[in-house]
Design an enzyme around this catalytic site. Structure first.
Site, mmCIF file in Angstrom:
data_model
loop_
_atom_site.group_PDB
_atom_site.id
_atom_site.type_symbol
_atom_site.label_atom_id
_atom_site.label_comp_id
_atom_site.label_asym_id
_atom_site.label_seq_id
_atom_site.Cartn_x
_atom_site.Cartn_y
_atom_site.Cartn_z
ATOM 1 N N ARG A 1 -4.830 18.821 24.947
ATOM 2 C CA ARG A 1 -5.242 18.516 26.321
ATOM 3 C C ARG A 1 -6.683 18.014 26.354
ATOM 4 N NH1 ARG A 1 -2.534 16.919 29.622
ATOM 5 N NH2 ARG A 1 -3.723 17.617 31.403
ATOM 6 N N GLN B 1 1.027 5.052 -0.100
ATOM 7 C CA GLN B 1 0.367 6.356 0.032
ATOM 8 C C GLN B 1 1.378 7.425 0.436
ATOM 9 O OE1 GLN B 1 -3.564 6.762 2.001
ATOM 10 N NE2 GLN B 1 -2.549 8.176 3.412
ATOM 11 N N THR B 2 1.995 7.241 1.606
ATOM 12 C CA THR B 2 2.915 8.244 2.136
ATOM 13 C C THR B 2 4.076 8.491 1.178
ATOM 14 O OG1 THR B 2 2.338 7.688 4.396
ATOM 15 C CG2 THR B 2 4.479 8.707 4.068
ATOM 16 N N GLY C 1 5.445 -0.243 3.604
ATOM 17 C CA GLY C 1 5.882 -1.571 4.012
ATOM 18 C C GLY C 1 5.555 -2.634 2.988
ATOM 19 N N TYR D 1 0.858 -1.179 0.000
ATOM 20 C CA TYR D 1 0.000 0.000 0.000
ATOM 21 C C TYR D 1 0.897 1.232 0.000
ATOM 22 C CZ TYR D 1 -3.648 3.292 1.346
ATOM 23 O OH TYR D 1 -4.525 4.338 1.375
ATOM 24 N N TYR E 1 -14.410 5.868 7.709
ATOM 25 C CA TYR E 1 -13.958 5.951 9.102
ATOM 26 C C TYR E 1 -14.112 4.633 9.841
ATOM 27 C CZ TYR E 1 -14.043 11.044 8.709
ATOM 28 O OH TYR E 1 -13.815 12.339 8.373
ATOM 29 N N SER F 1 -4.138 8.042 20.287
ATOM 30 C CA SER F 1 -3.063 8.941 20.697
ATOM 31 C C SER F 1 -2.632 8.659 22.132
ATOM 32 C CB SER F 1 -3.537 10.394 20.560
ATOM 33 O OG SER F 1 -2.578 11.274 21.071
ATOM 34 N N GLU G 1 -0.512 5.414 11.642
ATOM 35 C CA GLU G 1 -1.982 5.482 11.753
ATOM 36 C C GLU G 1 -2.430 6.801 12.382
ATOM 37 O OE1 GLU G 1 -3.816 3.245 10.385
ATOM 38 O OE2 GLU G 1 -2.411 1.595 10.132
ATOM 39 N N ARG H 1 14.837 -9.833 42.189
ATOM 40 C CA ARG H 1 16.054 -9.057 42.443
ATOM 41 C C ARG H 1 16.059 -8.505 43.866
ATOM 42 N NH1 ARG H 1 21.070 -8.200 40.023
ATOM 43 N NH2 ARG H 1 21.819 -6.092 40.410
#
Lengths: 684, 684
Positions: free
Chosen positions: B536, B149-150, B189, B147, B292, B400, B442, B324
């Site tokens: 935020r 695109q970028t 990729g 694919y 979407y 995100s 993504e 440990r």
């Protein structure tokens, strides 16, 4: 390969034009700030002189090193280590020149420990006779040495190491023996494949006349571990490299076990401790030896280098994000407005610009620590140990804070560059991987903060217990002042007054110090229940020192022109206010900052970033980091980002010389080779 | 090599005994929680079944892969990709089984894009005729697709791509042409070395009768790019791999340029768009297509996988730090007390335990997103698009937040393990390097938060503009409630009541939403001046969803026994309060949390960690991550940490089969070989 790509150019505006414009539109001079940063010790002249020599050496070209297997990568590092040492002979380099060469070549050399911990330990802990014997061999590299302290099961807690050195009165020798697998030395650089000698830390055990053994804790022995002819480990010693790591793969970190391995009496480094060869009795100085001094020096260097490493990441990020364009302004009224530079977005600025500011702060702080160390050393030689504990504590706090800032900061810069930041052309891949050792080595960053906190609590105790007495100790005096006024609101003008901003950091430090003192000393809470508080206290001290040193360095620098000073002051404010914002409630709670200021912070930070933005390229230029060190398509001085990315991929990538067979039904991997997957695995 | 090390054992207490004791002393059942986490889709059964097959394959052993050069590492990945595909044939694996195999082998396969974006795009955008032609070839792997695109200069801004597809009415074909170097495809990729076909995104340009061209934006074409016999690029196409990267080095991310390359009319995927071959006119649907949906599905998977990745890092960190030991308790009255487990220090707990909690939150959230996606998809098929924008916005916010949490969290876990965390035995090196792609791919994590924020502002506008009307939209109703009471103090009992804790997150979200609405809609501030606030706002939404979903998932799980539920509730509280602490002032300012609660937070968090600590090993066990996937000496289920570290170093490390010549005056690198440094470089 077809050559039509050779005729293609990147779209407009191109990188070189963009950077030229960025450099011209800012009135500050990168050259001026560069001199301000580095003039004190001839750093820039040394860099230029050594760089010219390194760039002539094909072996030191970095373009292909990320392609290599671990074994080949290590071989290359050995070859480079030898070459740089030969260059030292040829050009008569000083130790500083030699270190500059390694800084520029930018890989941990497998010879590193020889001239560092091995040599330093002989200098500090060997007797005069021992030094007379060993130092000439070390300086000539007739032997190669390492430093073997950390073990498989013990690092931070040196007292817990398991390797034993038992004294045998019969033969007047020591017997090194590893009683368990976890007694194996581990992590010891330069030892895995390279060294033939090592400083070996072992628990000294002396036989009792009553029959048992008595332990005298870890002591340092100088031990030959490999044959000088065959370079194979001596009988009774097992040594090897521990394998691939997150980074530092050009270093041969070692494992090492001893099986009743006999070493002579003279192996014990005996400047300060002694085992009488006739009676087998142990003696050591009444006062503990002042070895903190050199640790402070090492940490000053780490902090200073943290500044250089962060500046490097910021250089790449600023130049690339100034060039990179993405999206038009959605509020623009021009239908054909051009895309915005990524650095113009506040979401990129907030990640990169405070780190650029931090690089300056780390630089000044490293320098201040080094001066502090020099002063304290002079005092110690005059018998005055007063400042030793202070700078040892402070250096713990600063090492912890500064290496964490840089380790995190490099990655933040890398991510700020989006996709290309993940590519090898960023020049930040190896930097990131290697640098991530720093938060752990020379004292784990979450452990050593206890040392800083412990010292601060002592000072607060002194202030609380004698709050009306006159005292010379600066920290005690400040704490006394805090204690007298802690019920008032100091009313610092953190947004309008730079000195007040620094004062707010000191106030918050004193407040945390008082709370911790109250918990530990007054209320006798367990140390281990307070570890998080102790860590905060140490961070608060380090941040306060960082901020104050930043401001003082700017105020005291006479050579800075007003425009440069003003931009650097903006960087100072940006860094300080960013820290305040991150810990808003802590500053609020103790009264160091008021609510109105906190509410105004976001806009103030954004305004500062907008003021700094036009100077960003000149500010990173001022660090004078050569392209050879950056090794970055994204961060090149000339801005030819896309041409360089293309060149690396199209011309240099060896994978593109391999044509694969994509048919999954066919075992063959490389088209026409008949080679199968197992052939690759069996190579190792 | 000498065999005396074979007789050595690690010091006591040994790892297996420690873990046995940890498992026995906690009353909760790892098995029970494991079933609770994974029973819904047969995940554990699938994992066991596929794992048994993979473990029989020598090619899939991971022990030596970190040693390889990039070229060999890639060859190995190709061989593994083929093998796994053959195993699918042999064992009749479903797509889920095939994906499970790749999850366990744990490397990006160079075939990845073929069955993902290539196939998915054909399914979504090809016409029925096109699907009939292409899908059988794709399913049989007769062709391998990617694919594209970028491009070199455009990623996030897809509208900015430069590759052109010009319609030639004469020949009724399209001409793909890259007008600049930056028009080169980049990052794609599976394309660099493997694919012979690709979906190519190019700006469609149609000739005007008046003489110019008109652009119709990026469209998808299916294009053969390599010869099916020779596997070489076709004339007019230049393709290759872009080189080494931070991670993903088993993937052949591509560059690709076209030089007036002709493709047939049938190459344009024409489910939704069409170029009339006779007239050259363009048509597309009146409503924008609902793509979407599948992006939300991809993001649900990313969030769910973020939970698995973080759980894996936490598994290693918890098991190792439980084993440990370092330092005795300085306040202990017993002179010979044993050293403490590192996990008993709050400075280690504060880093690892909130991340363990986060792993659960991410798991539940990924599942909730997936259900949301399913529901919305069903609604869309019934013509109801109401929820599409909501879940698209939310999925941006969650992608995100969650990938940032995991990317940062893996590194925090790694660092929490001190020195050994830096070693290859951690099993986190490749995980860290590969995972760091996720915050960028993504949708860049700092860019896509605008999408979430944009949706939230719309909802706040609706609430503000019709605050008294009845409304079905849940978010609008909540915002209306906030607007009615925003001058009051809600008085949430965040320390005593779990529902209140969730409510405080919603209150803070509403408050930030109102401020942003006020800035953008009421005061008409520029979008780009608000980016930090928008970020935020998105984070606040994602955090609120994460926290609420965590609590709801525990409350609604009937299968959980009371002890398990109580520990999981403690994890929920720990995560939520850790977030509140990090953003204390924001919660305070809007009244979501009161000062007294904030002041009590540190002790409350420490108390929660102390309560969770005894169950930590059982909690990570409940994730059932097999040793094969962990590939970690530190994180092994049986606790044989030191034996495994030793084994990897002493028995497996190929560098230890090379004896070096350490003499810097001698060019020779390997003792007796005569091989010099240049010989290594010239290999490439």
């Amino acid at each position: 390969m077809p050559d039509f790509p050779d005729n293609l150019r990147p779209r407009e505006p191109n990188g070189p034009d963009i950077l030229r414009n960025e450099r011209e539109r800012s009135p500050i001079s990168a050259q001026e700030i560069g001199v301000h940063l580095f003039s004190h010790d001839g750093f820039l002249q040394r860099q230029a002189r050594v760089l010219a020599i390194l760039q002539r050496e094909p072996l030191l070209k970095k373009t292909q090193q990320s392609q290599l297997s671990r074994v080949d990568r290590f071989k290359l590092a050995v070859a480079r280590g030898k070459l740089i040492r030969r260059l030292q002979d040829i050009h008569g380099w000083s130790l500083e020149d030699y270190q500059m060469a390694h800084y520029l070549v930018d890989e941990p050399t497998p010879y590193h420990l020889h001239m560092q911990m091995f040599r330093t330990t002989v200098l500090e802990q060997a007797s005069d006779d021992q030094q007379a014997f060993w130092l000439p061999k070390i300086e000539r590299w007739d032997i190669i040495g390492a430093y073997a302290q950390t073990e498989l099961a013990h690092g931070s807690n040196v007292q817990g190491i398991e390797l034993e050195a038992r004294w045998d009165p019969q033969t007047r020798s020591f017997v090194l023996h590893s009683p368990t697998l976890t007694a194996s030395k581990w992590w010891n650089g330069t030892l895995g494949r390279m060294a033939n000698h090592a400083i070996v830390m072992a628990k000294l055990r002396l036989p009792q006349s009553s029959g048992g053994w008595v332990s005298h804790g870890p002591q340092a022995f100088i031990v030959q571990v490999r044959d000088l002819e065959s370079h194979l480990p001596l009988d009774g010693v097992v040594i090897g490299d521990i394998g691939t790591k997150y980074g530092y793969n050009t270093m041969d970190n070692a494992f090492m076990l001893f099986n009743n391995f006999r070493i002579p009496h003279s192996a014990l480094l005996c400047r300060y401790v002694r085992v009488d060869p006739a009676t087998g009795t142990f003696s050591k100085p009444e006062k503990p030896v002042a070895v903190y001094g050199s640790m402070t020096n090492v940490r000053a260097r780490i902090v200073h280098d943290a500044g250089l490493a962060l500046a490097r990441a910021a250089t790449v990020a600023v130049r690339y994000t100034a060039i990179r364009r993405q999206f038009r302004d959605r509020d623009s009224l021009e239908p054909n407005s051009s895309e915005l530079a990524v650095l113009d977005y506040s979401t990129v600025q907030i990640r990169v610009l405070p780190l650029l500011a931090a690089a300056f702060a780390l630089h000044y702080t490293g320098r201040a620590m080094y001066h502090s160390y020099q002063r304290t050393r002079d005092e110690i030689e005059r018998g005055n140990f007063a400042n030793l504990a202070y700078i040892h504590g402070l250096s713990s706090a600063l090492k912890s804070l500064c290496t964490t800032m840089t380790a995190d900061g490099i990655e933040v810069c890398r991510r700020s560059m989006g996709g290309h930041g993940f590519g090898g052309g960023s020049g930040l891949v190896q930097l990131n991987n290697d640098y991530l050792a720093k938060p752990t080595v020379e004292g784990d960053n979450w452990m050593i903060t206890q040392q800083a906190a412990s010292f601060i609590i002592k000072k607060m105790s002194a202030a609380a217990e004698a709050s009306s007495e006159f005292c010379e100790d600066k920290m005690v005096v400040e704490f006394q002042a805090f204690l007298q006024h802690r019920d008032t609101t100091p009313g610092f003008d953190v947004l309008g007054n730079d000195e007040d901003l620094c004062a707010s950091f000191r106030w918050r430090l004193a407040s945390l110090a008082y709370e911790t003192y109250d918990a530990r000393i007054v209320n006798k809470r367990r140390w281990n229940d307070l570890l998080l508080q102790l860590h905060r206290l140490s961070e608060a001290q380090a941040q306060s020192f960082l901020i104050s040193t930043f401001l003082e360095s700017l105020i005291s620098s006479r050579e800075l022109s007003p425009p440069a000073r003003e931009v650097l002051l903006d960087l100072f404010r940006l860094l300080a206010l960013t820290i305040v914002k991150a810990d808003s409630y802590e500053f609020l709670r103790c009264g160091a900052v008021e609510r109105a200021s906190l509410d105004a912070l976001p806009n103030r930070i954004q305004a500062l970033m907008a003021r700094i933005r036009p100077h960003a390229v000149n500010l990173v230029d001022s660090w004078m980091i050569p392209d050879y060190l950056l090794d970055s398509a994204l961060g090149r001085f000339d801005g030819r980002v896309y041409e360089d990315l293309w060149h690396r991929a199209y011309k240099l990538n060896p994978l593109n010389r391999v044509t694969f067979n994509p048919d999954y039904r066919n075992d063959e991997i490389v088209k026409g080779s008949g080679e199968t997957g197992m052939a690759i695995l069996s190579k190792i």
